[in-house]
Design a protein around this motif. Structure first.
Motif, PDB file in Angstrom:
ATOM      1  N   SER A 238       0.830  -1.206   0.000  1.00 14.40           N
ATOM      2  CA  SER A 238       0.000   0.000   0.000  1.00 14.40           C
ATOM      3  C   SER A 238       0.868   1.261   0.000  1.00 14.40           C
ATOM      4  O   SER A 238       0.368   2.353  -0.222  1.00 14.40           O
ATOM      5  CB  SER A 238      -0.941   0.008   1.210  1.00 14.40           C
ATOM      6  OG  SER A 238      -0.189   0.106   2.410  1.00 14.40           O
ATOM      7  N   LYS A 243       4.824   0.533  -4.464  1.00 14.73           N
ATOM      8  CA  LYS A 243       4.007   0.482  -5.690  1.00 14.73           C
ATOM      9  C   LYS A 243       4.790   0.936  -6.914  1.00 14.73           C
ATOM     10  O   LYS A 243       4.736   0.328  -7.983  1.00 14.73           O
ATOM     11  CB  LYS A 243       2.796   1.410  -5.543  1.00 14.73           C
ATOM     12  CG  LYS A 243       1.689   0.847  -4.699  1.00 14.73           C
ATOM     13  CD  LYS A 243       0.524   1.822  -4.632  1.00 14.73           C
ATOM     14  CE  LYS A 243      -0.557   1.193  -3.766  1.00 14.73           C
ATOM     15  NZ  LYS A 243      -1.553   2.129  -3.308  1.00 14.73           N
TER      16      LYS A 243
ATOM     17  N   LEU B 316       0.458   3.203 -18.610  1.00 10.52           N
ATOM     18  CA  LEU B 316       1.803   2.767 -18.988  1.00 10.52           C
ATOM     19  C   LEU B 316       2.341   3.698 -20.072  1.00 10.52           C
ATOM     20  O   LEU B 316       3.491   4.132 -20.056  1.00 10.52           O
ATOM     21  CB  LEU B 316       1.771   1.332 -19.540  1.00 10.52           C
ATOM     22  CG  LEU B 316       1.275   0.225 -18.606  1.00 10.52           C
ATOM     23  CD1 LEU B 316       0.896  -1.011 -19.411  1.00 10.52           C
ATOM     24  CD2 LEU B 316       2.353  -0.133 -17.603  1.00 10.52           C
ATOM     25  N   GLU B 373       3.180  10.156 -11.165  1.00  8.21           N
ATOM     26  CA  GLU B 373       3.020   9.467  -9.871  1.00  8.21           C
ATOM     27  C   GLU B 373       1.623   8.841  -9.793  1.00  8.21           C
ATOM     28  O   GLU B 373       1.460   7.707  -9.334  1.00  8.21           O
ATOM     29  CB  GLU B 373       3.225  10.455  -8.709  1.00  8.21           C
ATOM     30  CG  GLU B 373       4.682  10.821  -8.463  1.00  8.21           C
ATOM     31  CD  GLU B 373       5.306  11.628  -9.589  1.00  8.21           C
ATOM     32  OE1 GLU B 373       4.588  12.408 -10.243  1.00  8.21           O
ATOM     33  OE2 GLU B 373       6.507  11.460  -9.837  1.00  8.21           O
ATOM     34  N   ARG B 376       1.501   5.822 -11.945  1.00  9.15           N
ATOM     35  CA  ARG B 376       2.153   4.660 -11.303  1.00  9.15           C
ATOM     36  C   ARG B 376       1.228   4.036 -10.254  1.00  9.15           C
ATOM     37  O   ARG B 376       1.192   2.819 -10.096  1.00  9.15           O
ATOM     38  CB  ARG B 376       3.494   5.073 -10.687  1.00  9.15           C
ATOM     39  CG  ARG B 376       4.546   5.355 -11.739  1.00  9.15           C
ATOM     40  CD  ARG B 376       5.922   5.668 -11.148  1.00  9.15           C
ATOM     41  NE  ARG B 376       6.919   5.567 -12.206  1.00  9.15           N
ATOM     42  CZ  ARG B 376       7.360   6.592 -12.935  1.00  9.15           C
ATOM     43  NH1 ARG B 376       6.914   7.814 -12.698  1.00  9.15           N
ATOM     44  NH2 ARG B 376       8.237   6.405 -13.907  1.00  9.15           N
ATOM     45  N   ASN B 377       0.491   4.883  -9.550  1.00 12.50           N
ATOM     46  CA  ASN B 377      -0.484   4.332  -8.599  1.00 12.50           C
ATOM     47  C   ASN B 377      -1.533   3.504  -9.332  1.00 12.50           C
ATOM     48  O   ASN B 377      -1.936   2.432  -8.866  1.00 12.50           O
ATOM     49  CB  ASN B 377      -1.188   5.455  -7.824  1.00 12.50           C
ATOM     50  CG  ASN B 377      -0.261   6.144  -6.835  1.00 12.50           C
ATOM     51  OD1 ASN B 377       0.850   5.677  -6.579  1.00 12.50           O
ATOM     52  ND2 ASN B 377      -0.709   7.259  -6.294  1.00 12.50           N
ATOM     53  N   ILE B 379      -1.276   1.957 -12.200  1.00  8.97           N
ATOM     54  CA  ILE B 379      -0.678   0.697 -12.656  1.00  8.97           C
ATOM     55  C   ILE B 379      -0.590  -0.302 -11.504  1.00  8.97           C
ATOM     56  O   ILE B 379      -0.977  -1.465 -11.619  1.00  8.97           O
ATOM     57  CB  ILE B 379       0.731   0.941 -13.256  1.00  8.97           C
ATOM     58  CG1 ILE B 379       0.625   1.758 -14.533  1.00  8.97           C
ATOM     59  CG2 ILE B 379       1.456  -0.388 -13.511  1.00  8.97           C
ATOM     60  CD1 ILE B 379       1.951   2.342 -14.992  1.00  8.97           C
ATOM     61  N   ALA B 380      -0.085   0.204 -10.370  1.00 10.04           N
ATOM     62  CA  ALA B 380       0.112  -0.692  -9.223  1.00 10.04           C
ATOM     63  C   ALA B 380      -1.222  -1.232  -8.710  1.00 10.04           C
ATOM     64  O   ALA B 380      -1.351  -2.419  -8.416  1.00 10.04           O
ATOM     65  CB  ALA B 380       0.855   0.045  -8.110  1.00 10.04           C
ATOM     66  N   GLU B 381      -2.231  -0.364  -8.642  1.00 15.09           N
ATOM     67  CA  GLU B 381      -3.486  -0.794  -8.027  1.00 15.09           C
ATOM     68  C   GLU B 381      -4.388  -1.527  -9.011  1.00 15.09           C
ATOM     69  O   GLU B 381      -4.990  -2.546  -8.676  1.00 15.09           O
ATOM     70  CB  GLU B 381      -4.221   0.434  -7.445  1.00 15.09           C
ATOM     71  CG  GLU B 381      -3.494   0.991  -6.225  1.00 15.09           C
ATOM     72  CD  GLU B 381      -3.937   2.399  -5.867  1.00 15.09           C
ATOM     73  OE1 GLU B 381      -4.971   2.870  -6.387  1.00 15.09           O
ATOM     74  OE2 GLU B 381      -3.234   3.043  -5.056  1.00 15.09           O
ATOM     75  N   ILE B 383      -3.638  -2.624 -12.298  1.00 12.14           N
ATOM     76  CA  ILE B 383      -3.071  -3.684 -13.143  1.00 12.14           C
ATOM     77  C   ILE B 383      -2.401  -4.757 -12.284  1.00 12.14           C
ATOM     78  O   ILE B 383      -2.603  -5.937 -12.490  1.00 12.14           O
ATOM     79  CB  ILE B 383      -2.082  -3.106 -14.177  1.00 12.14           C
ATOM     80  CG1 ILE B 383      -2.800  -2.077 -15.073  1.00 12.14           C
ATOM     81  CG2 ILE B 383      -1.480  -4.233 -15.022  1.00 12.14           C
ATOM     82  CD1 ILE B 383      -1.928  -1.449 -16.137  1.00 12.14           C
ATOM     83  N   LEU B 384      -1.599  -4.310 -11.305  1.00  7.15           N
ATOM     84  CA  LEU B 384      -0.865  -5.297 -10.493  1.00  7.15           C
ATOM     85  C   LEU B 384      -1.640  -5.737  -9.250  1.00  7.15           C
ATOM     86  O   LEU B 384      -1.225  -6.662  -8.561  1.00  7.15           O
ATOM     87  CB  LEU B 384       0.499  -4.727 -10.074  1.00  7.15           C
ATOM     88  CG  LEU B 384       1.440  -4.356 -11.231  1.00  7.15           C
ATOM     89  CD1 LEU B 384       2.735  -3.751 -10.696  1.00  7.15           C
ATOM     90  CD2 LEU B 384       1.742  -5.579 -12.094  1.00  7.15           C
ATOM     91  N   GLY B 385      -2.743  -5.075  -8.965  1.00  6.51           N
ATOM     92  CA  GLY B 385      -3.605  -5.520  -7.862  1.00  6.51           C
ATOM     93  C   GLY B 385      -3.084  -5.215  -6.474  1.00  6.51           C
ATOM     94  O   GLY B 385      -3.462  -5.889  -5.505  1.00  6.51           O
ATOM     95  N   LEU B 386      -2.228  -4.208  -6.338  1.00  2.23           N
ATOM     96  CA  LEU B 386      -1.739  -3.859  -4.998  1.00  2.23           C
ATOM     97  C   LEU B 386      -2.829  -3.104  -4.226  1.00  2.23           C
ATOM     98  O   LEU B 386      -3.667  -2.437  -4.827  1.00  2.23           O
ATOM     99  CB  LEU B 386      -0.470  -3.004  -5.118  1.00  2.23           C
ATOM    100  CG  LEU B 386       0.744  -3.792  -5.617  1.00  2.23           C
ATOM    101  CD1 LEU B 386       1.920  -2.863  -5.881  1.00  2.23           C
ATOM    102  CD2 LEU B 386       1.145  -4.867  -4.629  1.00  2.23           C
ATOM    103  N   PRO B 387      -2.801  -3.221  -2.897  1.00  2.00           N
ATOM    104  CA  PRO B 387      -3.879  -2.600  -2.105  1.00  2.00           C
ATOM    105  C   PRO B 387      -3.804  -1.075  -2.127  1.00  2.00           C
ATOM    106  O   PRO B 387      -2.721  -0.501  -2.129  1.00  2.00           O
ATOM    107  CB  PRO B 387      -3.630  -3.134  -0.687  1.00  2.00           C
ATOM    108  CG  PRO B 387      -2.219  -3.614  -0.678  1.00  2.00           C
ATOM    109  CD  PRO B 387      -1.844  -3.963  -2.074  1.00  2.00           C
ATOM    110  N   ARG B 388      -4.991  -0.428  -2.181  1.00  5.04           N
ATOM    111  CA  ARG B 388      -5.044   1.030  -2.146  1.00  5.04           C
ATOM    112  C   ARG B 388      -4.527   1.555  -0.820  1.00  5.04           C
ATOM    113  O   ARG B 388      -3.876   2.587  -0.757  1.00  5.04           O
ATOM    114  CB  ARG B 388      -6.481   1.501  -2.316  1.00  5.04           C
ATOM    115  CG  ARG B 388      -6.893   1.602  -3.746  1.00  5.04           C
ATOM    116  CD  ARG B 388      -8.387   1.883  -3.860  1.00  5.04           C
ATOM    117  NE  ARG B 388      -8.756   1.829  -5.245  1.00  5.04           N
ATOM    118  CZ  ARG B 388      -8.665   2.860  -6.075  1.00  5.04           C
ATOM    119  NH1 ARG B 388      -8.227   4.018  -5.639  1.00  5.04           N
ATOM    120  NH2 ARG B 388      -9.004   2.741  -7.336  1.00  5.04           N
ATOM    121  N   LYS B 389      -4.921   0.859   0.248  1.00  4.16           N
ATOM    122  CA  LYS B 389      -4.522   1.330   1.586  1.00  4.16           C
ATOM    123  C   LYS B 389      -3.963   0.173   2.392  1.00  4.16           C
ATOM    124  O   LYS B 389      -4.353  -0.960   2.177  1.00  4.16           O
ATOM    125  CB  LYS B 389      -5.724   1.914   2.315  1.00  4.16           C
ATOM    126  CG  LYS B 389      -6.077   3.289   1.785  1.00  4.16           C
ATOM    127  CD  LYS B 389      -7.152   3.959   2.640  1.00  4.16           C
ATOM    128  CE  LYS B 389      -7.439   5.353   2.086  1.00  4.16           C
ATOM    129  NZ  LYS B 389      -8.848   5.606   1.924  1.00  4.16           N
TER     130      LYS B 389
END
Lengths: 356, 389
Positions: A238, A243, B316, B373, B376-377, B379-381, B383-389
């Protein structure tokens, strides 16, 4: 103009993915490291059953008669699962090179080896000109070797191998002592040089395509770990600093993908820009893979630096494939020569069609 | 996969090439961020439109030529090859146009697209506000329904082309009780509406590239709403997709810069200027990346033609071209050595060209159209499925 893949092509990719997911698990990869040869005849047999070595062998010799545009997605999957078997040298380099000999005096020789490759009965090792290390020479039934402007075929009885242990336990490298008198000269002069150049380009293309899968896996592992691992009460993924590392790796991967898919087209059509297109693919994805390895390691933290965690399987693949068949620096220099030293002039590259 | 052009595509390229060779102004036009340059660029757009090349992928009824996106890419390649002027109405033709195509009513399409194609009406963007930059969902400017009108109050800023444009499109809060992404509506606003005040903002080189726009009870007909009331966020995301993902920065632009960079390297080498392996490597990298961008765009277009959509992967793109553009201009200035500092008016400037101007422009790339920036957030959230918080 259609820059995409057919349903058949993506279906083939999915088939190979499903197969490798079952047959080429991280545990299976590790267990092969313990074997003296590092290779699995059982796995090669199964790969042959689904037609992998036969993919680019013409149908008349028992193959599937497909080309690099079909193969590129398959190779990506072999990278994703860190398959160690010599699929690139056998199916992507040797088979098409032997195919080039069908209309020469070596026709019968080439036909019989093509049939053996298609049936899964022959692994082939290859060495680009000037490259002292040759992979998988110990399990090869046939070696394609270069000397001067000549390309030779040598059988295992006529070569002397010295094992050269490598960092990537899936890589089995050797130096080879051989007597060209006892090997069969397949081509010499311009024809020999041309086949040597194609050998290098094909090897580099194959490694680049595998690196796509390797890079994707490295990023996926990083993203998965960062989503699960908690610090300060939240998933470390997070945090923007985490990220953005993975996002940067993803950007490079996706642009590398486009370049590699184009190089598949260039190799399959033997385009005049083949070598430059392959060099772009190899240098770009090699760098992207190393970058993704570094970022994924950093995202994993100390656990990623251990032997127990599987990350190093793919980090080591990234490093070894980056250096095989010409390093990124070598390939970039080849493009630089073409661009700046008047080898090929810049306006002839890209999508502007030649001669219009 | 077939990376060859059809006979029709080749013929279209030849037609575009010969028209452009005959029509492109011999002298570069003044910057479209000056009053005279703005009008000169509109004149050029009229000529393009009359030649049938203003917006090749649009239907003919809206002033296009009914071609597909591949022909648009070919046209762009020829456009940059010919050194033709920048597109003064890029906000309209490349961003709003495709959005109207997707969300507009038949009346709106007929009303707005033809005049957009001819640049009779030039468009500005109205997204950002003083308190809503990267955080666009923090928009505060309200558009309150009053009979058949919206009454707009508040302030937009960083409106590209805002200093001279005739129309502005943007997001406004139609439900004052709402927050974040809800209650926003996409509205098309004539800049001559009473109650609108424009204050141009000078960028670091002193040119008026964008503006602050103040709204004081500015009344705009409800008919100027694009999409449903309260659905503005998703309409805006379609626009942003075109902006980041495809049309705003066609690959030919960067391939053309990469070619000029290679030529500059060769000329520097031939004239005995300073070059080394490091510079050569960077030039080569730039060229490879420009190719990668072109290839990726061709893949995107093939996907769209097969019925696909532009999604989060647009982010991207935006990172890739904006950072490539800066690198290419940075390397060019290094090759020019101290001459890289000269304005074109300097007597010793000689053939330094517009690398400096291009560098200054490129520096804005990672900021506009959503900062890198934020990309990139995404893409990370997404496309890559990373947690928002």
């Amino acid at each position: 103009m259609e820059f995409g893949f057919s349903e058949d092509q993506t279906l083939l990719q999915q088939t190979v993915r499903d197969f490798l997911e079952k047959e080429c698990t991280p545990d299976a990869v590790r267990s092969l490291w313990e074997r003296e040869t590092g290779r699995s005849p059982e796995l090669w047999g199964k790969l042959s059953e689904i037609g992998l070595p036969a993919l680019m062998v013409p149908e008349v010799y028992g193959g599937l008669g497909l080309d690099e545009r079909d193969m590129v997605l398959v190779l990506e999957e072999t990278g994703r699962f860190a398959l160690a078997e010599p699929i690139v040298t056998t199916a992507v380099v040797a088979a098409p090179l032997l195919g080039r000999l069908i209309d020469t005096e070596h026709s019968a020789f080439a036909a019989s080896w093509l049939e053996r490759i298609a049936s899964g009965d022959a692994l082939v090792a290859v060495a680009p000109e000037g490259q002292p290390l040759i992979a998988d020479a110990h399990v090869a039934y046939l070696l394609l070797l270069s000397h001067g402007d000549r390309l030779y075929a040598a059988e295992p009885d006529h070569v002397q191998l010295t094992a050269q242990p490598a960092n990537d336990q899936s890589q089995r490298l050797f130096t080879v002592n051989w007597d060209s008198q006892k090997a069969l000269c397949l081509a010499s002069g311009n024809e020999g040089r041309s086949l040597q150049a194609e050998l290098l380009d094909r090897g580099a293309f194959g490694c680049a395509a595998q690196l796509l899968g390797v890079t994707d896996r490295l990023i996926e592992m990083g993203a998965l770990y960062a989503s699960q691992r908690k610090q300060f009460g939240v998933a470390v993924g997070s945090f923007q600093a985490v990220k953005h590392r993975l996002a940067n790796a993803k950007v490079d991967l996706e642009y590398g993908r486009s370049i590699i898919h184009r190089s598949a087209h260039s190799v399959s059509t033997n385009s005049p820009s083949r070598s430059v297109d392959v060099s772009m693919a190899k240098s770009f994805i090699g760098e992207a893979a190393r970058f993704a390895a570094g970022e994924s390691l950093q995202v994993h933290g100390a656990i990623g630096y251990t032997y127990e965690q599987d990350l190093h399987i793919w980090m080591k693949r990234a490093w070894s494939l980056d250096l095989a068949f010409g390093s990124g620096a070598w390939h970039r220099a080849r493009i630089g020569d073409a661009l700046t030293e008047g080898g090929l002039s810049a306006p002839h590259f890209g999508f502007e069609p030649r001669g219009l | 996969m077939d990376l060859t052009y059809t006979a029709e595509q080749q013929a279209f390229r030849a037609e575009a090439r010969s028209w452009l060779e005959a029509s492109v102004p011999k002298q570069p036009l003044a910057s479209f961020d000056t009053p005279e340059g703005f009008e000169a660029h509109r004149e050029w757009e009229k000529k393009l439109h009359a030649g049938g090349f203003a917006m090749v992928p649009w239907p003919t009824e809206y002033g296009g030529r009914g071609a597909d996106l591949l022909e648009w890419l070919i046209f762009e390649e020829e456009y940059y090859r010919a050194g033709a002027p920048g597109r003064v109405n890029q906000n309209g033709i490349f961003l709003l146009g495709p959005t109207i195509m997707e969300y507009g009513t038949p009346e709106q399409k007929a009303r707005f697209l033809p005049k957009m194609a001819s640049s009779e009406e030039v468009w500005a963007q109205g997204w950002s506000e003083p308190n809503a930059g990267s955080d666009m969902a923090a928009i505060q400017t309200t558009a309150i329904r009053d009979g058949d009108d919206y009454v707009i109050n508040g302030q937009k800023t960083w409106a590209s082309r805002g200093a001279y444009a005739h129309w502005l499109f943007g997001l406004f809060r139609t439900d004052p009780e709402s927050s974040r992404h809800k209650g926003l509506t996409f509205v098309l606003v004539p800049m001559n509406t009473p109650g609108i005040t424009v204050r141009p903002i000078e960028k670091i080189n002193g040119k008026k590239a964008f503006a602050e726009v103040f709204f004081d009870d500015a009344r705009v007909p409800v008919a100027n709403r694009l999409g449903d009331e309260g659905a503005g966020w998703s309409v805006a995301m379609a626009t942003a997709g075109f902006e980041r993902g495809l049309m705003l920065r066609s690959p030919a632009r960067f391939q053309s810069t990469a070619r000029r960079l290679v030529e500059l390297y060769r000329a520097t080498l031939a004239q005995g200027g300073f070059v080394d392996a490091g510079l050569r490597n960077r030039v080569t990298q730039c060229w490879i990346r420009a190719e990668a961008y072109a290839l990726n765009t061709y893949q995107t277009v093939s996907r769209l033609l097969a019925g696909g959509k532009i999604g989060a992967e647009a982010s991207l793109n935006k990172i890739f071209w904006s950072e490539l553009d800066i690198e290419m201009h940075t390397v060019a200035l290094a090759l020019l050595e101290s001459r890289g500092e000269l304005l074109p008016s300097a007597p010793a400037a000689g053939d330094v060209g517009d690398w400096l101007e291009g560098y200054i422009f490129a520096l804005a790339g990672p900021i506009y159209a959503g900062t890198n920036e934020i990309q990139r957030n995404i893409i990370a959230e997404r496309i890559l499925g990373l947690p928002r918080k």
